[in-house]
Design a protein around this motif. Structure first.
Motif, short mmCIF file in Angstrom:
data_model
loop_
_atom_site.label_atom_id
_atom_site.label_comp_id
_atom_site.label_asym_id
_atom_site.label_seq_id
_atom_site.Cartn_x
_atom_site.Cartn_y
_atom_site.Cartn_z
N TRP A 119 0.94 9.42 -5.54
CA TRP A 119 1.82 8.62 -6.51
C TRP A 119 0.80 7.46 -7.17
N THR A 120 1.18 7.05 -8.23
CA THR A 120 0.78 5.93 -9.03
C THR A 120 1.91 4.91 -9.79
N SER A 168 4.35 3.46 0.83
CA SER A 168 3.11 3.93 1.87
C SER A 168 3.80 3.85 3.33
N THR A 227 5.85 -4.28 -8.39
CA THR A 227 5.02 -3.04 -8.26
C THR A 227 4.33 -3.04 -6.73
N LYS A 228 3.97 -4.33 -6.50
CA LYS A 228 3.06 -4.23 -5.10
C LYS A 228 3.95 -3.94 -4.15
N LEU A 257 4.86 -0.23 -3.98
CA LEU A 257 3.67 0.58 -3.41
C LEU A 257 3.37 0.35 -1.93
N ASP A 258 3.44 -0.74 -1.38
CA ASP A 258 3.42 -1.04 0.16
C ASP A 258 4.63 -0.27 0.76
N LEU A 290 6.82 4.88 -12.20
CA LEU A 290 6.46 5.65 -10.98
C LEU A 290 5.92 7.24 -11.32
#
Length: 64
Positions: free
Chosen positions: A59-60, A30, A22-23, A26-27, A5
């Motif tokens: 972020w990614t 957000s 990871t999905k 990320l969700d 991250l």
């Protein structure tokens, strides 16, 4: 597999646990950023860190 991250402003890299979805992460980041909530992540060593995504400029997530 390696999962990182990466955040900007402040710049930081966290090595996440290999079983991180990871999905979902990320969700969740957000959603929490919009609502000003914190979330807890677990790194590759099993240590936990509380993050406030609203404080990050961006972020990614990178996987290898």
């Amino acid at each position: 597999m390696s999962i990182e991250l990466i955040t900007w402003e402040p710049k930081h890299v966290w090595q996440l646990a290999d079983d991180t979805d990871t999905k979902t992460l990320l969700d969740t980041m957000s959603k929490h950023a919009r609502r000003g909530r914190t979330l807890t992540i677990t790194d590759s060593h099993g240590d936990t860190t509380i993050l406030n995504p609203a404080r990050f400029q961006g972020w990614t997530i990178e996987t290898e």
